[in-house]
Design a protein around this motif. Structure first.
Motif: not given
Lengths: 259, 695
Positions: A47-49, A238-240, B468-472, B474
């Motif tokens: 998942k990425s923003l 961001s990537v998750d 850096v692994a950060t949950g977000f 959306e």
């Protein structure tokens, strides 16, 4: 006689381009492509923003913020626009070789081709998706070059007969040190240069499901070579890599976000 | 003096009578010359006037106004520019309207704006799957069963076609996958999933079956947004052909009837129409015209465009009816349709009627049909894609322009729909974009400097960094508008004030008396700076159609001028010969005491008399011809361009006193000039020489 041949051979070796001597074998080039594909693919979900900005001469800039969901193992992808407000809820769903676009303001899905310009920008589905170069293209070596301060392999790729891709011919410049793509040029069937893309920064994130790093281009700069002056920038904010709900990769899910 | 004139007249008429054969020949030439001039100029004026009425009564009005800072020229019927045109804007139409309607002679000011929109027809299966999804969602069991039967029918047809494709494809693995998917869809077990796993079933149909159908088509529609009520009232050439006008305050589209019939119609039906036109209007026969025979053969190969559209029930019925009609035992509907489409001159008319009566009602004759709700898509001024669902209320045409592609390339919509598709960016939207942009902070890099800037010496860090692994979340801070279930038809209505208070790109100024156009245009130009507009006449505003009209007018004038010049030369030569032939007679007259002036006067008077009598008769005949054509109409046979030039299937020409005066005047003047020089020469000849008969 021997001396003359030796000198001629020396001269030939001196003047021949170094690439002729250092050209990797076909299998090596396929390995290079596979490395790129493997690195950008996650065995789990992704998942990425993303931020997308398109500049076009004499027109207002287009700006989007979107979320990208990927399930690479099943060849599924969702791109959903979140901002600006007028665009929120619109999105794309890719399943296998099908690409659909949804517009909640009219409640309709439409089938689109690989050439679809995402949100009217210069970006395409493949810019947000896992890479599949080794399967879709056959590489040939052009030479060893430098790109800015980096030494690069310059490859020319031709799409296989059965590949469903946006561009039949592609040229890649791969960083010799890391193997990552730094520059890409896409050509039409008539070999006309259509767009040039730069990947100035790559990032990697450890994936527990893959038990290896997943690579992604932090920034993608796409320059339209037909409409000079038009350019699109994609920034992965961001990537998750946490697992996603199965329902996300369905038409019903995208519809549900705006109903 | 009077006596001399009387004598001259006597001599002149006696001379005309004495040389009655010669006078008859010269008189006939003058007669036909005048006839040609009077009828020719009357026809020319009638063509010009009717074209002007067609254009001004269709879309342009007598004057058009638009933003004085526009980058491009206004070209309502299309211009030379291939891309979209920049006409600037009139942000407050109401203000412009108020000022212009105050000018004496202005009857109405009609707001307008042209945008380009795309409409996707979707492939057949995609459309069916949409219906299936909607029926499933709403629990419509009947709709489900009906759509399932349609999908099965199409799947069966594709399966048959796939058999041929498999034999020639190099990608056997893909063909096998497709065949397996079809087998699945055609099984009962597959459809049982409609109750247990509807999403999975729909996804399978979407991604595995639908791609096997022929791709849908994308249409580009040029849309003129306007106040449709006022438009239909003011522009008397616009008329509804099918369906209805868009009700006041409603949103919708009226499609140009020619576009409807030439672009949006089923290909087989379109070819049927084209063959009928070739036979009926152009007199071509399938038996003797190779091109037409090829067209018939090509059409027969298009039978699948009918076959794939037939639902299973109608397909079975049609098979029986076609077997009966063709006297055939063939059970395959595809082959029956091919036989039916193998047309010849004897069977054509009957099969044409049979097609529309028996097949037409069971297929989708037009990709966009009157009554449909369609989705118009267009890139707005802000750059974003905007979609609007509107109903196709009907088709329309401009009388006189109905057969001209250039005159029918525009479709009509309401002003509110136009404004949405035009999509001017608001200040709030602009601020929102600026906020998003600032939050990311992307630096600008030009194409030319990209490689240096991105990979040059400045970049010190390695090209790969650890993320850096950060949950977000959306959706945090994101607002997604909610819409009603299913395709949304925009049923919002609007009032006259809402419509007129907003933006328009241009406006048609319609006058009480079209002949006052130059004067009113000057008055408008007097207000142009204050209102920020410019005014152009209808020829200029019509774009390519206006230019075409100018070219047609020039060609016609040149053609008539050439014919007239030839006639003049003939008249001149005839007069010279007739005069020179009478040198002996002149010598006799001079010998018995006639002065040169008397001789000259006699000749000119003879010509004048002949010119008035023969020319008058010619003018009367010309007027009679035009009157006759005015009653029966001059048919625009042959190419469609004739319909455009005549502004309809027939031209009903009129004549005016100016045509008669001009025709008669020119003929008499030319005759006198043609007589003067030889008469002068003849009068100079001495009686002795003249009588000697040597000259």
């Amino acid at each position: 006689m021997f001396r003359r041949s030796f000198m001629a051979g020396l001269a030939l070796a001196f003047f021949l381009p170094s690439t002729a001597l250092a050209a990797p074998a076909s299998a090596e080039m396929v390995t290079m492509l596979k490395t790129i594909d493997d690195r950008t693919t996650n065995s789990g979900d992704y998942k990425s923003l993303v931020y997308i900005e398109r500049k076009e001469r004499d027109k207002s800039d287009l700006v989007y913020q979107a979320v990208v969901y990927r399930r690479d193992e099943l060849d599924k992808l969702v791109i959903m626009f979140l901002k600006p407000q007028t665009e929120a809820g619109k999105g794309y769903l890719r399943v296998d070789n099908n690409l659909f676009v949804y517009d909640p303001t009219v409640g309709k899905w439409e089938r689109r081709t690989e050439r679809e310009r995402i949100g009217g920008t210069d970006s395409q589905r493949s810019d947000f998706d896992q890479s599949n170069l080794a399967q879709e293209y056959v590489p040939t070596y052009v030479g060893e070059e430098t790109l800015g301060k980096y030494a690069v392999h310059h490859l020319k790729l031709t799409a296989t007969a059965t590949a469903d891709v946006a561009w039949p011919f592609v040229e890649l410049w791969l960083d010799k040190a890391t193997g990552n793509v730094l520059k890409r040029q896409d050509f039409s069937a008539s070999s006309k240069l259509m767009r040039t893309t730069y990947y100035p920064e790559w990032q990697k994130l450890y994936s527990a499901s893959k038990e290896a790093d997943v690579y992604f281009a932090k920034e993608i700069r796409i320059y339209d070579e037909v409409e000079k002056g038009n350019q699109t920038t994609v920034v992965i904010q961001s990537v998750d890599l946490a697992s996603l709900d199965d329902a996300i990769f369905t038409k019903a899910w995208l519809e549900s976000k705006s109903r | 003096m009077i006596a001399q004139l009387r004598l001259l007249l006597l001599v002149a008429f006696r001379s005309l009578w004495a040389h009655r054969v010669k006078s008859g020949i010269v008189g006939s030439i003058l007669f036909f010359g005048t006839l040609l001039l009077v009828a020719g100029t009357s026809l020319l004026d009638s063509v010009s006037a009717s074209m002007e009425r067609s254009i001004t009564g269709s879309l342009t009005g007598q004057i058009q106004v638009y933003d004085k800072n526009a980058r491009d020229d206004l070209a309502l019927f299309g211009g030379m520019s291939m891309g979209s045109t920049d006409l600037g804007e009139m942000p407050e139409f109401a203000k412009v309207e108020k000022e212009l309607t105050a000018i004496e002679g202005v009857k109405a000011v009609v707001p307008m704006g042209v945008v380009n929109a795309m409409v996707m027809s979707g492939n057949e299966l995609d459309l069916m799957l949409d219906r299936l999804r909607t029926a499933h969602r709403s629990g419509d069991r009947e709709g489900l069963a009906q759509t399932k039967a349609q999908i099965l029918g199409v799947a069966a047809n594709i399966k048959e076609e796939l058999g041929y494709r498999q034999a020639i494809t190099s990608d056997k693995a893909k063909a096998a996958e497709e065949a397996a998917a079809l087998e699945d869809v055609l099984s009962e077990a597959f459809w049982a999933r409609l109750d247990t796993d509807p999403d999975g079933l729909l996804a399978f149909l979407d991604t595995r079956l639908a791609p096997l159908a022929t791709d849908g088509r994308m249409y580009y529609l040029r849309l003129a947004g306007t106040d449709l009520g006022q438009f239909m009232e003011v522009f008397d050439r616009a008329r509804i052909v099918e369906g209805t006008a868009i009700p006041q305050g409603k949103r919708g589209v009226l499609i140009s009837h020619r576009t409807y019939e030439k672009l949006l119609k089923n290909k087989v039906a379109r070819e049927f129409d084209a063959i009928k036109k070739a036979r009926d209007e152009e007199g071509r026969l399938i038996a003797t015209d190779n091109l037409l025979a090829d067209q018939v053969a090509r059409n027969a190969r298009q039978y699948q465009r009918l076959l794939f559209q037939l639902d299973p029930g109608p397909a079975r019925e049609l098979t029986t009816r076609l077997q009966r009609y063709l006297g055939s035992q063939e059970a395959d509907l595809g082959k029956l349709l091919q036989s039916f489409l193998a047309l010849d001159d004897q069977s054509f008319d009957e099969r044409y009627d049979w097609f529309y009566k028996e097949i037409g009602p069971h297929i989708r004759l037009h990709d966009l049909t009157v009554g449909d709700v369609i989705t118009l898509r267009g890139f707005t001024q802000s750059g974003y894609l905007k979609s609007v669902n509107v109903r196709v209320y009907g088709t329309y045409e401009f009388t006189g322009l109905e057969k001209a592609d250039i005159g029918t390339a525009i479709n009509l919509t309401d002003l509110v729909t136009f404004r949405e598709l035009y999509g001017k960016m608001t200040d709030a939207q602009r601020a929102e974009l600026a906020d998003i942009r600032t939050s990311v902070g992307v630096k600008e890099v030009s194409r030319e400097s990209a490689e240096d800037a991105l990979f040059g010496g400045g970049a010190a860090e390695a090209p790969v960094t650890e993320a850096v692994a950060t949950g977000f979340d959306e959706f945090a801070g994101v607002e997604i508008a909610r819409y009603a279930d299913g395709p949304v038809l925009d049923e919002r209505t609007y009032n006259a004030e809402e419509m007129r208070s907003g933006l328009a790109l241009n406006a048609a100024v319609v006058l009480d008396d079209p002949t006052t156009m130059p004067a009113v245009k000057t008055l408008i130009e007097g207000q142009a700076d204050k209102l920020g507009i410019q005014a152009v006449d209808w020829v200029s505003a019509a774009g390519m159609l206006g230019q075409l009209m100018v070219v047609v007018r020039i060609v016609l004038y040149v053609a008539v001028s050439i014919i007239f010049l030839v006639a003049l030369v003939i008249i001149n030569n005839t007069m010279v010969m007739a005069t020179m032939d009478r040198i002996g007679e002149i010598g006799t007259m001079r010998a018995i005491g006639a002065q040169r002036s008397f001789v000259m006067g006699m000749f000119l008077l003879e010509t004048l008399a002949l010119g008035i009598v023969a020319g008058g008769a010619g003018a009367a005949a010309g007027v009679g011809l035009i009157e006759y054509l005015n009653r029966v109409g001059l048919p625009a046979t042959g190419a469609d361009i004739m319909v455009l030039i005549f502004s309809g299937p027939r031209l009903y020409p009129t004549w005016g006193l100016s045509n008669v005066g001009l025709g008669l005047g020119i003929i008499v003047l030319v005759s006198l000039i043609a007589t003067f020089y030889p008469a002068l020469l003849a009068a100079r000849v001495s009686p002795r020489v003249a009588l000697s008969g040597k000259e």
